[in-house]
Design a protein around this motif. Sequence first.
Motif, PDB file in Angstrom:
ATOM      1  N   LEU A  53     -26.295  57.713  31.602  1.00 41.25           N
ATOM      2  CA  LEU A  53     -26.558  55.982  32.535  1.00 41.25           C
ATOM      3  C   LEU A  53     -25.641  56.473  33.564  1.00 41.25           C
ATOM      4  O   LEU A  53     -25.686  54.997  34.050  1.00 41.25           O
ATOM      5  CB  LEU A  53     -26.301  55.151  30.960  1.00 41.25           C
TER       6      LEU A  53
ATOM      7  N   THR B  39     -23.790  56.069  37.029  1.00 40.37           N
ATOM      8  CA  THR B  39     -24.857  54.967  38.003  1.00 40.37           C
ATOM      9  C   THR B  39     -24.457  56.894  39.382  1.00 40.37           C
ATOM     10  O   THR B  39     -24.078  56.677  39.005  1.00 40.37           O
ATOM     11  CB  THR B  39     -23.918  53.802  38.133  1.00 40.37           C
TER      12      THR B  39
ATOM     13  N   THR C  77     -33.267  49.961  40.791  1.00 40.19           N
ATOM     14  CA  THR C  77     -32.724  48.650  40.274  1.00 40.19           C
ATOM     15  C   THR C  77     -33.177  47.685  42.206  1.00 40.19           C
ATOM     16  O   THR C  77     -33.194  46.261  41.735  1.00 40.19           O
ATOM     17  CB  THR C  77     -31.366  48.612  40.049  1.00 40.19           C
TER      18      THR C  77
ATOM     19  N   ASP D 138     -21.167  53.393  27.927  1.00 42.38           N
ATOM     20  CA  ASP D 138     -22.909  52.471  28.460  1.00 42.38           C
ATOM     21  C   ASP D 138     -22.528  51.283  29.167  1.00 42.38           C
ATOM     22  O   ASP D 138     -22.834  51.240  30.343  1.00 42.38           O
ATOM     23  CB  ASP D 138     -23.229  52.394  27.231  1.00 42.38           C
ATOM     24  N   ASN D 139     -21.113  50.063  28.632  1.00 40.04           N
ATOM     25  CA  ASN D 139     -21.314  48.961  28.971  1.00 40.04           C
ATOM     26  C   ASN D 139     -20.399  49.112  30.616  1.00 40.04           C
ATOM     27  O   ASN D 139     -20.719  48.278  31.315  1.00 40.04           O
ATOM     28  CB  ASN D 139     -20.779  47.609  28.291  1.00 40.04           C
TER      29      ASN D 139
ATOM     30  N   GLN E 154     -20.996  51.687  32.777  1.00 36.92           N
ATOM     31  CA  GLN E 154     -21.776  52.116  33.336  1.00 36.92           C
ATOM     32  C   GLN E 154     -22.888  50.542  33.564  1.00 36.92           C
ATOM     33  O   GLN E 154     -23.484  50.879  34.882  1.00 36.92           O
ATOM     34  CB  GLN E 154     -22.792  52.800  33.475  1.00 36.92           C
ATOM     35  N   ARG E 155     -23.319  49.775  33.092  1.00 37.85           N
ATOM     36  CA  ARG E 155     -23.898  48.469  33.078  1.00 37.85           C
ATOM     37  C   ARG E 155     -23.672  47.688  34.336  1.00 37.85           C
ATOM     38  O   ARG E 155     -24.359  46.992  35.226  1.00 37.85           O
ATOM     39  CB  ARG E 155     -24.501  47.707  32.014  1.00 37.85           C
TER      40      ARG E 155
ATOM     41  N   ARG F 176     -23.571  49.395  37.630  1.00 36.35           N
ATOM     42  CA  ARG F 176     -24.335  49.338  38.731  1.00 36.35           C
ATOM     43  C   ARG F 176     -24.549  48.358  39.192  1.00 36.35           C
ATOM     44  O   ARG F 176     -25.365  47.888  39.868  1.00 36.35           O
ATOM     45  CB  ARG F 176     -25.753  49.263  37.544  1.00 36.35           C
ATOM     46  N   TYR F 177     -24.911  46.601  38.477  1.00 37.96           N
ATOM     47  CA  TYR F 177     -24.853  45.746  39.147  1.00 37.96           C
ATOM     48  C   TYR F 177     -23.456  45.274  40.015  1.00 37.96           C
ATOM     49  O   TYR F 177     -24.190  44.469  40.951  1.00 37.96           O
ATOM     50  CB  TYR F 177     -24.917  44.541  37.458  1.00 37.96           C
TER      51      TYR F 177
ATOM     52  N   TYR G 208     -23.858  41.007  36.952  1.00 46.08           N
ATOM     53  CA  TYR G 208     -22.189  41.714  36.347  1.00 46.08           C
ATOM     54  C   TYR G 208     -21.046  40.192  35.932  1.00 46.08           C
ATOM     55  O   TYR G 208     -20.452  40.966  35.073  1.00 46.08           O
ATOM     56  CB  TYR G 208     -21.826  42.053  37.687  1.00 46.08           C
TER      57      TYR G 208
ATOM     58  N   LEU H 246     -22.743  39.399  32.412  1.00 44.96           N
ATOM     59  CA  LEU H 246     -22.127  40.700  31.466  1.00 44.96           C
ATOM     60  C   LEU H 246     -20.515  40.940  31.091  1.00 44.96           C
ATOM     61  O   LEU H 246     -19.692  41.246  29.817  1.00 44.96           O
ATOM     62  CB  LEU H 246     -22.052  41.719  32.044  1.00 44.96           C
TER      63      LEU H 246
END
Length: 114
Positions: free
Chosen positions: A4, A6, A14, A45-46, A48-49, A52-53, A96, A99
């Motif tokens: 995942l 970015t 996105t 993984d988190n 990368q989230r 991304r945001y 962002y 999260l």
Amino acid sequence: MIDLKTTPEIIQKTAEHLASMSPDVLEIFIDDATLEVENLDVSEDNKQRLIRYYATHLATIKAQTVKRKKLDVMETEYNVSNTAVGLESTPYGQEYSRLLKKLTKRNSINLTVI
């Protein structure tokens, strides 16, 4: 596990309004976002989230949407929210922030010694 990481392409998917932004410029925002979250105690993984945001938020601020152009005297007006600031100024910044709060929330016990 799915990779995942970015990339500029993911940022462009996105947020369609960033489709014309140079991948090199988007990479700068990804690098900045990576520095922001790299030391957080969350899964890769988190991270990368979050990257991304946050990168999408930064790029969105840079790519201010043109509201109106007046060619006669060369005037350009941008859509800018007067009420929202910082992370609240874009939906990507808001996500962002949400999260980040969720992922970094710590369970704590308050003890009082008598």
